[in-house]
Write a protein that holds these residues in place. Structure first.
Motif, short mmCIF file in Angstrom:
data_model
loop_
_atom_site.label_atom_id
_atom_site.label_comp_id
_atom_site.label_asym_id
_atom_site.label_seq_id
_atom_site.Cartn_x
_atom_site.Cartn_y
_atom_site.Cartn_z
N ASP A 14 -4.17 -87.68 24.50
CA ASP A 14 -4.45 -87.97 25.91
C ASP A 14 -3.25 -87.65 26.78
O ASP A 14 -2.11 -87.54 26.31
N SER A 16 -0.99 -88.56 30.11
CA SER A 16 -0.54 -89.49 31.14
C SER A 16 0.02 -88.66 32.28
O SER A 16 0.89 -87.80 32.06
N VAL A 20 -4.14 -88.01 38.61
CA VAL A 20 -5.32 -87.85 37.76
C VAL A 20 -6.29 -86.84 38.36
O VAL A 20 -6.84 -85.99 37.65
N ASP A 37 -14.43 -90.92 34.09
CA ASP A 37 -13.66 -92.15 34.14
C ASP A 37 -14.38 -93.26 33.40
O ASP A 37 -15.61 -93.39 33.46
N ALA A 43 -9.82 -100.72 32.69
CA ALA A 43 -9.39 -99.49 32.02
C ALA A 43 -8.22 -98.83 32.73
O ALA A 43 -7.59 -97.91 32.19
N TYR A 46 -8.27 -94.93 33.19
CA TYR A 46 -8.38 -94.06 32.01
C TYR A 46 -9.75 -93.39 32.00
O TYR A 46 -10.75 -93.93 32.50
N GLY A 58 -8.29 -87.38 26.33
CA GLY A 58 -8.33 -88.41 27.35
C GLY A 58 -7.30 -88.16 28.44
O GLY A 58 -6.46 -87.27 28.34
N TYR A 59 -7.36 -88.98 29.48
CA TYR A 59 -6.39 -88.89 30.57
C TYR A 59 -6.26 -90.26 31.22
O TYR A 59 -7.13 -91.13 31.11
N GLY A 60 -5.15 -90.46 31.90
CA GLY A 60 -4.93 -91.69 32.64
C GLY A 60 -3.66 -91.59 33.43
O GLY A 60 -2.84 -90.69 33.23
N CYS A 62 0.15 -92.46 34.71
CA CYS A 62 1.39 -93.00 34.16
C CYS A 62 1.48 -94.47 34.56
O CYS A 62 1.28 -94.81 35.73
N MET A 63 1.79 -95.33 33.63
CA MET A 63 1.73 -96.77 33.87
C MET A 63 3.09 -97.41 34.12
O MET A 63 3.15 -98.52 34.63
N VAL A 101 -8.01 -102.16 22.54
CA VAL A 101 -8.56 -101.48 23.71
C VAL A 101 -10.05 -101.82 23.75
O VAL A 101 -10.88 -101.13 23.16
#
Length: 260
Positions: A14, A16, A20, A37, A43, A46, A58-60, A62-63, A101
């Protein structure tokens, strides 16, 4: 096509990213992926890249502050917690998790002894890739590292991988194997690699035409770091997306790797 979505084998990747929406546009334009999404606030933005109706990655967002835009390679495990103990007991470190998750599975993110970051996935409802080793899907993971002997010991101990190494130019290339089948690789970085390049895992996406894919990536706002180059398995290029996510594309000259 045997060695994937099974213990110790590649199972997911995935991205980050800091944008997005832009990532969906770029990868959709380059590979035909559609973004979906996860429809839950928990989520955190994500989502899944789909090739047709099958999961390709996957994608999401940066946290964490300063988190680099990057693709993360995941390997399937029977127990993320047991793997965490093996990682820390053999010189690696925990970056995140282990944590559940939802009902999808349990994940953890680690760094190996040289700092190359990778993830593990203990599947429940989400089994991992739905499509691999065909154009516009993942076909190979590759570790770039300076101390290949240390890496061989670490990954053999943690995952049970067998290292099949051969000289390659002025360096060495290793194919990681399970049950005699290659599924990922490792390149020892020699003095030709700038010292500021850290050890890392790279994802490879199969394409039908490497030159066309590199040209399209530039047209979509990405960059070409290594232009299309012929290597024994085919023709590859090293690219980044507009936000800086690094990945490789390869047009294979023969059958897909037996791993993914």
């Amino acid at each position: 096509m045997k060695i994937y979505n099974r213990p110790s084998a590649p199972t997911w990747a995935d991205l980050s990213t800091t944008d997005v929406a832009a990532a969906k546009t770029f990868y959709g334009g380059l590979f035909g992926w559609q973004g979906a999404d996860v429809p839950m606030k928990e989520a955190g933005g994500y989502g899944m890249f789909l090739l047709g109706d099958r999961y390709v990655g996957g994608y999401g967002p940066c946290m964490a502050p300063g988190q680099p835009v990057a693709w993360l390679a995941y390997f399937q495990v029977e127990s993320a917690d047991a793997t965490a103990a093996a990682v820390t007991g053999n010189g690696g470190s925990i970056v995140a998790g282990p944590r559940d998750v939802f009902e999808s599975g349990r994940l953890a993110v680690f760094a190996d002894p040289e700092g190359a970051v990778f993830g593990v996935w203990q599947p429940k409802q989400h089994q991992g890739f739905g499509v691999v080793a065909r154009p516009d899907s993942m076909c190979w993971f590759e570790l770039m590292v300076r101390d290949s002997d240390r890496a061989k010991t670490f990954y053999r101990t943690v995952f049970g991988w067998v290292a099949d190494s051969e000289p390659y130019g002025g360096s060495e290339y290793t194919e990681w194997q399970l049950e005699g089948e290659s599924f990922s690789g490792m390149m020892r970085m020699n003095e030709d690699f700038p010292p500021e390049v850290p050890p890392h895992w790279m994802v490879y996406i199969q394409v039908e035409d490497c030159d066309a894919a590199a040209a399209k990536a530039k047209e979509l706002g990405g960059s070409v770091h290594v232009p299309p180059t012929t290597i024994p398995p085919g023709r590859f290029a090293l690219l980044t997306d507009p936000q800086g996510g690094l990945f490789s594309v390869i047009a294979l000259s023969g059958p897909s790797p037996s791993g993914l």
